[in-house]
Enzyme design. Sequence first.
Site, PDB file in Angstrom:
ATOM      1  N   HIS A 117       0.818  -1.220   0.000  1.00 10.00           N
ATOM      2  CA  HIS A 117       0.000   0.000   0.000  1.00 10.00           C
ATOM      3  C   HIS A 117       0.853   1.273   0.000  1.00 10.00           C
ATOM      4  CE1 HIS A 117      -3.400  -2.580   0.483  1.00 10.00           C
ATOM      5  NE2 HIS A 117      -3.133  -2.911   1.725  1.00 10.00           N
ATOM      6  N   HIS A 156      -5.992  -7.620  -0.169  1.00 13.05           N
ATOM      7  CA  HIS A 156      -6.158  -6.193  -0.474  1.00 13.05           C
ATOM      8  C   HIS A 156      -5.411  -5.851  -1.755  1.00 13.05           C
ATOM      9  CE1 HIS A 156      -6.531  -6.731   3.958  1.00 13.05           C
ATOM     10  NE2 HIS A 156      -7.645  -6.063   3.711  1.00 13.05           N
ATOM     11  N   ASP A 231      -4.252 -13.320   4.334  1.00 14.89           N
ATOM     12  CA  ASP A 231      -5.591 -12.806   4.669  1.00 14.89           C
ATOM     13  C   ASP A 231      -6.759 -13.314   3.823  1.00 14.89           C
ATOM     14  OD1 ASP A 231      -4.505 -11.161   2.720  1.00 14.89           O
ATOM     15  OD2 ASP A 231      -4.547  -9.324   3.921  1.00 14.89           O
TER      16      ASP A 231
HETATM   17 ZN   LIG Z   1      -3.886  -7.576   3.055  1.00 11.01          ZN
END
Ligand SMILES: [Zn+2]
Length: 300
Positions: A117, A156, A231
């Site tokens: 990120h 993500h 995750d």
């Molecule tokens: Zn993640």
Amino acid sequence: MRAYYSDHFVLPLPPGHRFPMAKYRMIREGVAQGVVSVEFHEAAAATDGVLALAHHPVYVDQVSRGVLPERVQKDIGFPWSLQMVERSRRSTGATIAACRSALEQGVAVNLAGGTHHAYADRGAGFCVFNDAAVAARLMQAERRVKRVAVVDLDVHQGNGTASILANDDSVFTLSLHGQNNYPFEKERSDLDVALPDGVTDDDYLEALEGALSQLMQRFVPELIIYLAGADPHEGDRLGRMKLTLAGLAARDRQVFALGRQHRIPIAVAMAGGYGKKIEDTVAVHVQTISIAAQYTSNIV
Ligand SMILES: [Zn+2]
């Protein structure tokens, strides 16, 4: 197989902070107990010059001196400390070292990293520096490879990676992620596969197979940096997917089998994992490392 660690550079967090800092030490201990053919190495710190391959020098300087704008520090989610800086440099150094080692031995792992990120000029979501983007660029600068693929299977989207490498045809970014999950404003990777909430093993594995085959049709990498997020596991607090431990093993095997079939070295980074039970997250990561170790001698 070599595994690079940085978990002893502990980042001080306030009590009750939701980042699972303990998982990295637990991964190293789990690998030490369960995976026989792993050599542990301490990661070196990435220097300012190396970080500048993917980050704005002003950002690197702001991080180093602890003078980030308040909003950026808040988006990162960690309080600033010298340890935060050192830990972030070491974790990036570990992905760099894993790339070099993978190019010699086929497969190597960073027991942390996958901080996808982080953008060129700002961190976010527990990510300070983008280890995959920095390492890809450094392997090119060292003339070890021309073409790198980042295969990001964290739940993500790899938004920072996609943004940093958006206009770079020499690095292919693939992200398979939850469409309704963070980050809510997605960037454009070279290939994005957005999956619905509650996706199960079979649907996930089919989507991954399609994505990997599209990757190979569009781009032939000389090195893969694999972000093996834990995750997507059904026990994750944030993941919203329903993959089992066995499904995640099949996921990892698909990636390593691709490497073996096409003789592409693979450097693995851990990326996210926020299990309701931290032991579940650690089990997913240790399983990935164990599968990676089985492929080491078979790729190059
Ligand atoms: Zn993640």
